[in-house]
Design an enzyme around this catalytic site. Structure first.
Site, PDB file in Angstrom:
ATOM      1  N   LYS A   9       0.837  -1.204   0.000  1.00 58.93           N
ATOM      2  CA  LYS A   9       0.000   0.000   0.000  1.00 58.93           C
ATOM      3  C   LYS A   9       0.878   1.263   0.000  1.00 58.93           C
ATOM      4  CE  LYS A   9      -3.737  -2.442   2.436  1.00 58.93           C
ATOM      5  NZ  LYS A   9      -4.690  -2.384   3.568  1.00 58.93           N
ATOM      6  N   TYR A  49     -12.319  -2.506  -3.029  1.00 60.05           N
ATOM      7  CA  TYR A  49     -12.804  -2.566  -1.645  1.00 60.05           C
ATOM      8  C   TYR A  49     -14.331  -2.539  -1.552  1.00 60.05           C
ATOM      9  CZ  TYR A  49      -8.104  -2.125   0.382  1.00 60.05           C
ATOM     10  OH  TYR A  49      -6.804  -2.351   0.779  1.00 60.05           O
ATOM     11  N   ASN A 112      -1.736  -0.364   7.232  1.00 65.41           N
ATOM     12  CA  ASN A 112      -1.207  -1.697   7.580  1.00 65.41           C
ATOM     13  C   ASN A 112      -0.366  -2.312   6.457  1.00 65.41           C
ATOM     14  OD1 ASN A 112      -3.276  -2.375   5.875  1.00 65.41           O
ATOM     15  ND2 ASN A 112      -4.372  -3.683   7.328  1.00 65.41           N
ATOM     16  N   HIS A 115      -1.745  -5.498   1.300  1.00 64.48           N
ATOM     17  CA  HIS A 115      -3.005  -6.222   1.103  1.00 64.48           C
ATOM     18  C   HIS A 115      -2.705  -7.622   0.587  1.00 64.48           C
ATOM     19  CE1 HIS A 115      -7.003  -7.284  -0.413  1.00 64.48           C
ATOM     20  NE2 HIS A 115      -6.379  -7.731  -1.484  1.00 64.48           N
ATOM     21  N   GLU A 126      -9.285 -10.103  -7.916  1.00 63.07           N
ATOM     22  CA  GLU A 126      -8.307  -9.022  -7.745  1.00 63.07           C
ATOM     23  C   GLU A 126      -7.190  -9.101  -8.789  1.00 63.07           C
ATOM     24  OE1 GLU A 126      -7.411  -9.499  -3.574  1.00 63.07           O
ATOM     25  OE2 GLU A 126      -9.368  -8.711  -2.983  1.00 63.07           O
TER      26      GLU A 126
HETATM   27  P1  IDP Z   1      -7.543  -7.447   5.276  1.00 62.92           P
HETATM   28  O1  IDP Z   1      -6.823  -6.360   4.513  1.00 62.92           O
HETATM   29  O2  IDP Z   1      -6.681  -8.032   6.358  1.00 62.92           O
HETATM   30  O3  IDP Z   1      -8.139  -8.497   4.368  1.00 62.92           O
HETATM   31  P2  IDP Z   1     -10.219  -6.327   5.632  1.00 62.92           P
HETATM   32  O4  IDP Z   1     -11.104  -6.613   6.783  1.00 62.92           O
HETATM   33  O5  IDP Z   1     -10.605  -6.906   4.293  1.00 62.92           O
HETATM   34  O6  IDP Z   1      -8.744  -6.767   6.054  1.00 62.92           O
HETATM   35  O7  IDP Z   1     -10.116  -4.738   5.516  1.00 62.92           O
HETATM   36  C1  IDP Z   1      -9.570  -4.134   4.376  1.00 62.92           C
HETATM   37  C2  IDP Z   1      -8.678  -2.998   4.810  1.00 62.92           C
HETATM   38  O8  IDP Z   1      -9.490  -1.972   5.374  1.00 62.92           O
HETATM   39  C3  IDP Z   1      -7.667  -3.337   5.904  1.00 62.92           C
HETATM   40  O9  IDP Z   1      -6.485  -3.892   5.395  1.00 62.92           O
HETATM   41  C4  IDP Z   1      -7.431  -1.991   6.553  1.00 62.92           C
HETATM   42  O10 IDP Z   1      -6.432  -1.259   5.842  1.00 62.92           O
HETATM   43  C5  IDP Z   1      -8.767  -1.287   6.377  1.00 62.92           C
HETATM   44  N1  IDP Z   1      -9.536  -1.328   7.631  1.00 62.92           N
HETATM   45  C6  IDP Z   1     -10.134  -2.398   8.186  1.00 62.92           C
HETATM   46  N2  IDP Z   1     -10.740  -2.050   9.338  1.00 62.92           N
HETATM   47  C7  IDP Z   1     -10.513  -0.728   9.491  1.00 62.92           C
HETATM   48  C8  IDP Z   1     -10.888   0.227  10.497  1.00 62.92           C
HETATM   49  O11 IDP Z   1     -11.565  -0.092  11.473  1.00 62.92           O
HETATM   50  N3  IDP Z   1     -10.451   1.507  10.307  1.00 62.92           N
HETATM   51  C9  IDP Z   1      -9.690   1.897   9.228  1.00 62.92           C
HETATM   52  N4  IDP Z   1      -9.334   1.014   8.270  1.00 62.92           N
HETATM   53  C10 IDP Z   1      -9.735  -0.269   8.393  1.00 62.92           C
END
Ligand code: IDP
Length: 148
Positions: A9, A49, A112, A115, A126
């Protein structure tokens, strides 16, 4: 052999983590079959997303993923969708184990680092969303008999 989609990212790119992350993925034994630095458009971000469209953080997520270049990859390996998710670590870097990419490099869920596709269906979707078939290379790695 299974394929998955991984994307460093904008925070990972800006923090010069492309090299260290790709090194981990290569060291694990995954084969890179496609990779590119690219700017994600708002449309692509919203499609990618889409499952989070009704979440309160959706706007923030789209703004973030379009805020700078990402490094998109298609990797191949045995059971790679599950294995790559283990290498990536838990969604919240504060809960991700040391040794994982998010556990070692991140501190907040909004930034984080990387992805990774979470299922066969997501991986197919994807890969096709981010890559044209002509951008994926079929070749054999000489070290494969030392991994499998
Ligand atoms: P993943 O990336 O581990 O599959 P997902 O639940 O699919 O997780 O969420 C997609 C992305 O959305 C996450 O990687 C994170 O960057 C973002 N995200 C998830 N939960 C939150 C939140 O509570 N606040 C802000 N961003 C979030």
């Amino acid at each position: 052999m299974e394929r998955t989609f991984l994307m460093i990212k904008p925070d990972g790119v800006q923090r010069n983590l492309i090299g260290p992350i790709v090194a981990r993925l290569e060291n694990k034994g995954f084969k890179i079959v496609g990779a590119k630095l690219m700017q994600v458009s708002e449309d692509l971000a919203k499609t990618h997303y889409g499952e989070h469209a009704d979440k309160p953080f959706f706007g923030e997520l789209v703004d973030f993923i379009t805020s700078g270049p990402v490094f998109a990859m298609v990797l191949e390996g045995e059971n790679i969708i599950k294995t790559a998710r283990l290498v990536v670590g838990s969604t919240n870097p504060q809960e991700a184990l040391p040794g994982t990419i998010r556990g070692d490099f991140g501190l907040t869920v909004g930034k984080n680092i990387i992805h990774g596709s979470d299922s066969l269906e997501s991986a197919d979707r994807e890969i096709n969303l981010f890559f044209d078939q002509s951008e994926l290379v079929d070749y054999s790695l000489i070290n494969k008999d030392w991994i499998y």
